[in-house]
Design a protein around this motif. Sequence first.
Motif, PDB file in Angstrom:
ATOM      1  N   LEU A  43       0.831  -1.204   0.000  1.00  0.00           N
ATOM      2  CA  LEU A  43       0.000   0.000   0.000  1.00  0.00           C
ATOM      3  C   LEU A  43       0.867   1.257   0.000  1.00  0.00           C
ATOM      4  CD1 LEU A  43      -2.851   1.299   0.290  1.00  0.00           C
ATOM      5  CD2 LEU A  43      -2.547   1.147   2.767  1.00  0.00           C
ATOM      6  N   LEU A  44       1.904   1.258   0.821  1.00  0.00           N
ATOM      7  CA  LEU A  44       2.801   2.415   0.882  1.00  0.00           C
ATOM      8  C   LEU A  44       3.586   2.589  -0.415  1.00  0.00           C
ATOM      9  CD1 LEU A  44       4.236   2.050   4.516  1.00  0.00           C
ATOM     10  CD2 LEU A  44       2.409   3.571   3.740  1.00  0.00           C
ATOM     11  N   LEU A  45       4.068   1.476  -0.969  1.00  0.00           N
ATOM     12  CA  LEU A  45       4.826   1.554  -2.228  1.00  0.00           C
ATOM     13  C   LEU A  45       3.972   2.146  -3.348  1.00  0.00           C
ATOM     14  CD1 LEU A  45       6.748  -1.872  -2.230  1.00  0.00           C
ATOM     15  CD2 LEU A  45       7.720   0.403  -1.856  1.00  0.00           C
ATOM     16  N   ASN A  46       2.736   1.682  -3.464  1.00  0.00           N
ATOM     17  CA  ASN A  46       1.853   2.129  -4.543  1.00  0.00           C
ATOM     18  C   ASN A  46       1.363   3.554  -4.324  1.00  0.00           C
ATOM     19  OD1 ASN A  46       2.049  -0.357  -5.816  1.00  0.00           O
ATOM     20  ND2 ASN A  46       0.303  -1.215  -4.699  1.00  0.00           N
ATOM     21  N   THR A  47       1.095   3.909  -3.063  1.00  0.00           N
ATOM     22  CA  THR A  47       0.557   5.244  -2.771  1.00  0.00           C
ATOM     23  C   THR A  47       1.616   6.322  -2.959  1.00  0.00           C
ATOM     24  OG1 THR A  47      -0.986   4.282  -1.160  1.00  0.00           O
ATOM     25  CG2 THR A  47      -0.599   6.661  -1.018  1.00  0.00           C
ATOM     26  N   ILE A  71      11.067  -0.337   0.824  1.00  0.00           N
ATOM     27  CA  ILE A  71      10.440  -0.757   2.086  1.00  0.00           C
ATOM     28  C   ILE A  71      10.491  -2.274   2.196  1.00  0.00           C
ATOM     29  CG2 ILE A  71       8.337  -0.682   3.496  1.00  0.00           C
ATOM     30  CD1 ILE A  71       7.461   1.766   1.955  1.00  0.00           C
ATOM     31  N   SER A  72      10.933  -2.753   3.336  1.00  0.00           N
ATOM     32  CA  SER A  72      10.940  -4.198   3.625  1.00  0.00           C
ATOM     33  C   SER A  72      10.050  -4.453   4.844  1.00  0.00           C
ATOM     34  CB  SER A  72      12.360  -4.687   3.906  1.00  0.00           C
ATOM     35  OG  SER A  72      12.854  -4.091   5.093  1.00  0.00           O
ATOM     36  N   LEU A  73       9.820  -5.732   5.135  1.00  0.00           N
ATOM     37  CA  LEU A  73       8.991  -6.069   6.292  1.00  0.00           C
ATOM     38  C   LEU A  73       9.617  -5.564   7.583  1.00  0.00           C
ATOM     39  CD1 LEU A  73       7.817  -9.750   5.540  1.00  0.00           C
ATOM     40  CD2 LEU A  73       6.626  -7.607   5.067  1.00  0.00           C
ATOM     41  N   ILE A 125       6.240   4.069   7.972  1.00  0.00           N
ATOM     42  CA  ILE A 125       4.927   4.635   8.310  1.00  0.00           C
ATOM     43  C   ILE A 125       5.111   5.955   9.049  1.00  0.00           C
ATOM     44  CG2 ILE A 125       2.899   4.327   9.817  1.00  0.00           C
ATOM     45  CD1 ILE A 125       2.963   1.357   9.129  1.00  0.00           C
ATOM     46  N   ALA A 126       6.005   5.948  10.057  1.00  0.00           N
ATOM     47  CA  ALA A 126       6.269   7.174  10.818  1.00  0.00           C
ATOM     48  C   ALA A 126       6.911   8.240   9.944  1.00  0.00           C
ATOM     49  CB  ALA A 126       7.169   6.845  12.016  1.00  0.00           C
ATOM     50  N   GLU A 127       7.845   7.823   9.075  1.00  0.00           N
ATOM     51  CA  GLU A 127       8.560   8.771   8.217  1.00  0.00           C
ATOM     52  C   GLU A 127       7.623   9.426   7.207  1.00  0.00           C
ATOM     53  OE1 GLU A 127      11.803  10.958   6.808  1.00  0.00           O
ATOM     54  OE2 GLU A 127      11.553   9.765   8.636  1.00  0.00           O
ATOM     55  N   LEU A 128       6.793   8.616   6.533  1.00  0.00           N
ATOM     56  CA  LEU A 128       5.884   9.155   5.514  1.00  0.00           C
ATOM     57  C   LEU A 128       4.785  10.011   6.140  1.00  0.00           C
ATOM     58  CD1 LEU A 128       5.590   5.976   3.251  1.00  0.00           C
ATOM     59  CD2 LEU A 128       6.748   8.132   2.674  1.00  0.00           C
ATOM     60  N   ASN A 129       4.383   9.677   7.347  1.00  0.00           N
ATOM     61  CA  ASN A 129       3.386  10.492   8.053  1.00  0.00           C
ATOM     62  C   ASN A 129       3.961  11.859   8.402  1.00  0.00           C
ATOM     63  OD1 ASN A 129       0.969  11.125   9.371  1.00  0.00           O
ATOM     64  ND2 ASN A 129       1.694  10.307  11.328  1.00  0.00           N
ATOM     65  N   ARG A 130       5.287  11.893   8.633  1.00  0.00           N
ATOM     66  CA  ARG A 130       5.951  13.152   8.970  1.00  0.00           C
ATOM     67  C   ARG A 130       6.224  14.000   7.737  1.00  0.00           C
ATOM     68  NH1 ARG A 130      11.051  15.047   9.080  1.00  0.00           N
ATOM     69  NH2 ARG A 130      11.899  13.075   8.321  1.00  0.00           N
ATOM     70  N   GLY A 170      -6.470   6.709   5.142  1.00  0.00           N
ATOM     71  CA  GLY A 170      -7.645   6.442   5.986  1.00  0.00           C
ATOM     72  C   GLY A 170      -7.666   5.029   6.537  1.00  0.00           C
ATOM     73  N   GLY A 171      -8.824   4.363   6.366  1.00  0.00           N
ATOM     74  CA  GLY A 171      -9.042   3.024   6.903  1.00  0.00           C
ATOM     75  C   GLY A 171      -8.301   1.934   6.162  1.00  0.00           C
ATOM     76  N   ARG A 172      -7.665   2.277   5.031  1.00  0.00           N
ATOM     77  CA  ARG A 172      -6.939   1.250   4.262  1.00  0.00           C
ATOM     78  C   ARG A 172      -5.639   0.833   4.935  1.00  0.00           C
ATOM     79  NH1 ARG A 172      -5.837   3.366  -1.462  1.00  0.00           N
ATOM     80  NH2 ARG A 172      -5.633   5.367  -0.366  1.00  0.00           N
ATOM     81  N   LEU A 173      -5.131   1.671   5.850  1.00  0.00           N
ATOM     82  CA  LEU A 173      -3.870   1.370   6.518  1.00  0.00           C
ATOM     83  C   LEU A 173      -4.153   0.508   7.754  1.00  0.00           C
ATOM     84  CD1 LEU A 173      -0.794   1.953   6.481  1.00  0.00           C
ATOM     85  CD2 LEU A 173      -1.252   3.839   8.064  1.00  0.00           C
TER      86      LEU A 173
END
Length: 546
Positions: free
Chosen positions: A318-322, A330-332, A339-344, A354-357
Amino acid sequence: MGKDAARAEWDNPMQFVLACVSYAVGLGNVWRFPYLCQMHGGGGFLIPYMLMLVLLGVPLFYMELAIGQKMRLGSIGAWRAISPYLGGVGMASVVTSMYLCLYYNVINAWSFWYLFHSFQSILPWAECPANSNLTGPVEECERATPTQYFFYRETLDISGSIEENGGIHMGQALCLLLAWIIVYLFIVKGVKSTGKVVYFTATFPYLVLIIYLIRGVTLHGAINGVKYMFTPKMEQLAKPTTWINAATQIFFSLGLGFGSLIAFASYNQYNNNFEKQAIVVSMVNSGTSIFASIVTFSIYGFKATFNYESCLERVRLLLLNTFDLAEDTISLENVNHWIAELNRTHPEQFASLGGRLETCDLEAELDTAVEGTGLAFIVYSEAIKNMPVSQLWSVLYFIMLLLLGMGSMLGNVIAVITPLSDLKFISHYMSLVCLFCLLLGLGFTTRSGNYWFTMFNDYGATFSLLFIVLIEVITVCYIYGIKRFEKDVEDMLGHRLNWYWKIMLAGVSPILLIALFIFYIVNYIQGGTPTYQAWNKELVLLIFMI
């Protein structure tokens, strides 16, 4: 009381021990004890569990074996020999065992059903079947999971509530018939045939558990489950329910009150050392619970880790595509960091997810407690389908379940037929008992049968068994008399009761039984109207029904 020289006997003491192990070590060791560990603090639960074994389980187990061996009669005859007014205690045990026989063999029928379906190139609970138009998977299965769909729809064809009866599931009815035919063949020649059968029913499950342990601990993520089990949450010991559940598990796991132990012991030689055997069987039973829990939690760990990493993979994609990132960005291992970095760095774009995460939490996966049929037929099946050579592991697992279930069924049926054979008022009692239980048991193979099974299992025998054993121990110690009981033991074993047995039987065990009995009465009153969980095929989840 004099001994009956003409009574059939076990060929050797080992047969008796194996019969007791086969009876006591049952499905509860595999699907109830791990659940209680999970609910009550992991390794910390072993403290009240082992304490209750010493204070309650072993003494009462010892008492029932002593009564059976001394009187050399089934439950009705044994209690009538103690006092003519106590035949009702034995009759209550027979009725309770008969009650259990009605529905317990249904579990074996389910095990046969899963076993027969394991011989396929793709396990039927591994993927959803196609719909009638062959345009996609069945909608109910797609909304649930393949393992849930196979259990609730293919195995049970379950209705929406207990009021919706529906017809008999012919596949389940035939499996139930097969289960009862096998039980009948196991007991048809009495203790002679049962004595041979227990060599297999008591030992083969341990072979399977050892194989599963070796396989389980080598699974990816198994260590997470084992760590979870052995990490004690000592604060749980402050809760009364932890101690009550430990006592209840010991009580029911050893099979006290059903009359099976009295029946088994009645076929012993008069001077057999039942004292040593009572300790050995009790310890083997509890040891098996702990051993099976290690196997179960390794499977839990594998399943939880699989679900956790699948969740992380969905989030990664989801993060790669968005955010249009390179595949190897991104790896497991670093999903949470990104998640924290992209949110910042991209707060508005991140908020659009939204609810997809999804929130991925390994601890939450491990905290999901499941017991009973949900653990045996859904959680284990879910894990098995993800193993290499899943058909082999499926066949081994359901053979083990069958043997555990059959071993307990032998004890329950013998608890019924031994007193009937002692009374000698009916011929062909074995076939009649099996036929009677089969015919009534067909009700559990209807579409609403699983709800009736749950109601029988949850609300049926608890009060009666506690009351029966409480009356037994009070009778032996205060009506028959602890002194007379002590002389009987000395007559059989050559030595008197030591202080441990006297204190436990005359004081500690009755007090604990009274406390348990009061707790269940209060809990039952406070619980209000009995409820059950019904399968909703639209919501594809279990909902509580009254």
